[in-house]
Motif scaffolding. Structure first.
Motif, PDB file in Angstrom:
ATOM      1  N   LEU A 172       0.849  -1.197   0.000  1.00  0.00           N
ATOM      2  CA  LEU A 172       0.000   0.000   0.000  1.00  0.00           C
ATOM      3  C   LEU A 172       0.882   1.243   0.000  1.00  0.00           C
ATOM      4  O   LEU A 172       1.732   1.412   0.899  1.00  0.00           O
ATOM      5  N   LEU A 173       0.708   2.099  -0.996  1.00  0.00           N
ATOM      6  CA  LEU A 173       1.560   3.287  -1.150  1.00  0.00           C
ATOM      7  C   LEU A 173       0.706   4.565  -1.116  1.00  0.00           C
ATOM      8  O   LEU A 173      -0.460   4.552  -1.512  1.00  0.00           O
ATOM      9  N   ASN A 174       1.335   5.651  -0.701  1.00  0.00           N
ATOM     10  CA  ASN A 174       0.604   6.885  -0.377  1.00  0.00           C
ATOM     11  C   ASN A 174       0.762   7.994  -1.394  1.00  0.00           C
ATOM     12  O   ASN A 174       1.711   8.020  -2.162  1.00  0.00           O
ATOM     13  N   SER A 175      -0.122   8.976  -1.263  1.00  0.00           N
ATOM     14  CA  SER A 175       0.027  10.223  -2.019  1.00  0.00           C
ATOM     15  C   SER A 175       1.163  11.036  -1.410  1.00  0.00           C
ATOM     16  O   SER A 175       1.590  10.789  -0.266  1.00  0.00           O
ATOM     17  N   ILE A 176       1.582  12.035  -2.154  1.00  0.00           N
ATOM     18  CA  ILE A 176       2.508  13.021  -1.577  1.00  0.00           C
ATOM     19  C   ILE A 176       1.781  13.718  -0.419  1.00  0.00           C
ATOM     20  O   ILE A 176       0.549  13.905  -0.458  1.00  0.00           O
ATOM     21  N   GLY A 177       2.522  14.039   0.635  1.00  0.00           N
ATOM     22  CA  GLY A 177       1.938  14.805   1.746  1.00  0.00           C
ATOM     23  C   GLY A 177       1.159  13.982   2.745  1.00  0.00           C
ATOM     24  O   GLY A 177       0.535  14.551   3.640  1.00  0.00           O
ATOM     25  N   THR A 178       1.147  12.656   2.596  1.00  0.00           N
ATOM     26  CA  THR A 178       0.478  11.794   3.585  1.00  0.00           C
ATOM     27  C   THR A 178       1.441  10.663   3.960  1.00  0.00           C
ATOM     28  O   THR A 178       2.446  10.434   3.270  1.00  0.00           O
ATOM     29  N   ASP A 179       1.108   9.959   5.024  1.00  0.00           N
ATOM     30  CA  ASP A 179       1.926   8.797   5.388  1.00  0.00           C
ATOM     31  C   ASP A 179       1.039   7.559   5.464  1.00  0.00           C
ATOM     32  O   ASP A 179      -0.135   7.597   5.075  1.00  0.00           O
ATOM     33  N   MET A 180       1.612   6.467   5.956  1.00  0.00           N
ATOM     34  CA  MET A 180       0.891   5.184   5.893  1.00  0.00           C
ATOM     35  C   MET A 180      -0.424   5.184   6.680  1.00  0.00           C
ATOM     36  O   MET A 180      -1.273   4.325   6.455  1.00  0.00           O
ATOM     37  N   ASP A 181      -0.608   6.149   7.571  1.00  0.00           N
ATOM     38  CA  ASP A 181      -1.886   6.247   8.292  1.00  0.00           C
ATOM     39  C   ASP A 181      -3.059   6.482   7.336  1.00  0.00           C
ATOM     40  O   ASP A 181      -4.215   6.265   7.703  1.00  0.00           O
ATOM     41  N   LEU A 182      -2.751   6.946   6.153  1.00  0.00           N
ATOM     42  CA  LEU A 182      -3.793   7.134   5.129  1.00  0.00           C
ATOM     43  C   LEU A 182      -4.656   5.877   4.990  1.00  0.00           C
ATOM     44  O   LEU A 182      -5.837   5.961   4.652  1.00  0.00           O
ATOM     45  N   TRP A 183      -4.047   4.710   5.231  1.00  0.00           N
ATOM     46  CA  TRP A 183      -4.728   3.437   5.010  1.00  0.00           C
ATOM     47  C   TRP A 183      -5.437   2.893   6.244  1.00  0.00           C
ATOM     48  O   TRP A 183      -6.051   1.811   6.178  1.00  0.00           O
ATOM     49  N   ASP A 184      -5.352   3.613   7.372  1.00  0.00           N
ATOM     50  CA  ASP A 184      -5.871   3.051   8.628  1.00  0.00           C
ATOM     51  C   ASP A 184      -7.331   2.607   8.528  1.00  0.00           C
ATOM     52  O   ASP A 184      -7.708   1.558   9.042  1.00  0.00           O
ATOM     53  N   GLY A 185      -8.169   3.402   7.851  1.00  0.00           N
ATOM     54  CA  GLY A 185      -9.590   3.061   7.759  1.00  0.00           C
ATOM     55  C   GLY A 185      -9.883   1.895   6.840  1.00  0.00           C
ATOM     56  O   GLY A 185     -10.965   1.285   6.907  1.00  0.00           O
ATOM     57  N   VAL A 186      -8.926   1.569   5.981  1.00  0.00           N
ATOM     58  CA  VAL A 186      -9.106   0.471   5.020  1.00  0.00           C
ATOM     59  C   VAL A 186      -8.588  -0.847   5.605  1.00  0.00           C
ATOM     60  O   VAL A 186      -9.053  -1.930   5.244  1.00  0.00           O
ATOM     61  N   MET A 187      -7.631  -0.727   6.525  1.00  0.00           N
ATOM     62  CA  MET A 187      -6.952  -1.925   7.051  1.00  0.00           C
ATOM     63  C   MET A 187      -7.911  -2.983   7.606  1.00  0.00           C
ATOM     64  O   MET A 187      -7.731  -4.182   7.341  1.00  0.00           O
ATOM     65  N   PRO A 188      -8.945  -2.602   8.381  1.00  0.00           N
ATOM     66  CA  PRO A 188      -9.805  -3.655   8.945  1.00  0.00           C
ATOM     67  C   PRO A 188     -10.456  -4.533   7.885  1.00  0.00           C
ATOM     68  O   PRO A 188     -10.732  -5.704   8.137  1.00  0.00           O
ATOM     69  N   TYR A 189     -10.684  -3.977   6.694  1.00  0.00           N
ATOM     70  CA  TYR A 189     -11.325  -4.748   5.622  1.00  0.00           C
ATOM     71  C   TYR A 189     -10.323  -5.666   4.913  1.00  0.00           C
ATOM     72  O   TYR A 189     -10.715  -6.632   4.261  1.00  0.00           O
ATOM     73  N   LEU A 190      -9.047  -5.327   4.980  1.00  0.00           N
ATOM     74  CA  LEU A 190      -8.042  -6.058   4.182  1.00  0.00           C
ATOM     75  C   LEU A 190      -7.224  -7.058   4.992  1.00  0.00           C
ATOM     76  O   LEU A 190      -6.666  -8.014   4.439  1.00  0.00           O
ATOM     77  N   ARG A 191      -7.151  -6.856   6.323  1.00  0.00           N
ATOM     78  CA  ARG A 191      -6.128  -7.586   7.080  1.00  0.00           C
ATOM     79  C   ARG A 191      -6.349  -9.095   7.121  1.00  0.00           C
ATOM     80  O   ARG A 191      -5.382  -9.840   7.286  1.00  0.00           O
ATOM     81  N   ASP A 192      -7.597  -9.554   6.971  1.00  0.00           N
ATOM     82  CA  ASP A 192      -7.819 -11.016   6.983  1.00  0.00           C
ATOM     83  C   ASP A 192      -7.545 -11.652   5.623  1.00  0.00           C
ATOM     84  O   ASP A 192      -7.523 -12.875   5.502  1.00  0.00           O
ATOM     85  N   HIS A 193      -7.347 -10.841   4.619  1.00  0.00           N
ATOM     86  CA  HIS A 193      -7.222 -11.364   3.255  1.00  0.00           C
ATOM     87  C   HIS A 193      -5.799 -11.337   2.719  1.00  0.00           C
ATOM     88  O   HIS A 193      -5.454 -12.133   1.852  1.00  0.00           O
ATOM     89  N   PHE A 194      -4.986 -10.409   3.209  1.00  0.00           N
ATOM     90  CA  PHE A 194      -3.665 -10.194   2.609  1.00  0.00           C
ATOM     91  C   PHE A 194      -2.581 -10.079   3.669  1.00  0.00           C
ATOM     92  O   PHE A 194      -2.835  -9.683   4.802  1.00  0.00           O
ATOM     93  N   ALA A 195      -1.361 -10.372   3.228  1.00  0.00           N
ATOM     94  CA  ALA A 195      -0.184  -9.908   3.955  1.00  0.00           C
ATOM     95  C   ALA A 195       0.049  -8.486   3.449  1.00  0.00           C
ATOM     96  O   ALA A 195       0.257  -8.277   2.251  1.00  0.00           O
TER      97      ALA A 195
END
Ligand SMILES: O=C(O)CC1=CCC(=O)O1
Length: 256
Positions: free
Chosen positions: A26-49
């Motif tokens: 998961l990669l970010n836009s300029i001006g943001t960091d990996m927290d950008l994905w925090d709201g998406v993580m709960p949906y993805l964490r059981d499916h992917f590394a």
């Protein structure tokens, strides 16, 4: 916490989700960091590394002063993947993250399974990026904060979200923003993307004023062989405005 040293930078990255199974970077836009994905993580964490990386000069990643290229940012991601013991992976990248994803898919095609290009483009106005870079280097992040925020989020975003993103933007390393801005200014993906060989999904935001479908998403869909398109009701930072809808689009594309 894990760090990888590369020429001119120290990169911060972290793994979440499954220990085994398909890897999604998961990669970010300029001006943001990996927290950008925090709201998406709960949906993805059981499916992917999941592997998240702070682009150099962003979040926990440091950079030396000076312009960098998209090629350099792509090499950064590959160095982290090597360090993490990951050979093949899919990439989901927002904006600059999508540009880096395209560069990786072109330069290391054997390593990329699938590519999700979210609110991104193969070409942006280089004169306006040059102006931003000059402003940021001369006056700091405050000089471009209003412009960037107007492009990141729409009026539909919660005021608290707007304040959080703005605070993070103002706190970030101006040289990190300028260095990565140079990669956007100088990118030469417009025709090269015809060589992307992996399955690709182009995700656009109906409220995105920075890289809308017209002129940006549609160019990616037209040029990348076989690319599919999915529109979300979101502005540029789709993981913040539409985390559930974005996660659903990623799940059906990457798990296909
Ligand atoms: O225009 C903006 O500021 C948004 C943006 C363009 C590239 C990126 O990563 O974010």
């Amino acid at each position: 916490m894990a760090f990888t040293d590369v020429p001119g930078a120290r990169l911060y990255w972290r793994r979440d989700g499954r220990d085994e199974g398909p890897v999604l970077v998961l990669l970010n836009s300029i001006g943001t960091d990996m927290d950008l994905w925090d709201g998406v993580m709960p949906y993805l964490r059981d499916h992917f590394a999941l592997l998240r990386i702070d682009t150099r000069g962003h979040g926990g990643s440091k950079t030396e002063a000076g312009d960098v290229s998209l090629e350099r940012l792509a090499a950064d991601v590959l160095s982290v993947a090597d360090d993490a013991g990951i050979e093949r992976f899919s990439v989901a990248g927002v904006s600059l993250g999508g540009m880096i994803g395209m560069e990786i898919a072109l330069r290391a095609s054997a390593r990329v399974e699938r590519l999700a290009l979210i609110c991104t483009s193969a070409t942006m106005d280089s004169a306006s990026w040059n102006d931003r870079i000059t402003k940021v280097r001369g006056e700091g992040m405050a000089a471009i904060a209003d412009l960037a925020m107007g492009r990141f989020l729409s009026d539909a975003a919660e005021p608290a979200l707007f304040e959080t993103v703005r605070r993070q933007l103002l706190a970030m390393d101006a040289e990190g923003y300028a260095a990565c801005g140079a990669a956007i200014r100088d990118m030469d993906l417009a025709t090269r993307i015809a060589g992307i060989a992996c399955p690709t999904l182009v995700v656009t935001g109906t409220r995105d004023s920075s890289t809308p479908y017209g002129g940006h998403g549609e160019h990616l869909v037209a040029r990348i062989p076989g690319a599919a398109h999915h529109a979300l009701e979101a502005a540029h930072l789709a993981p913040l405005e539409a985390p559930d809808a974005l996660a659903a689009a990623l799940l059906s594309f990457v798990e296909r």
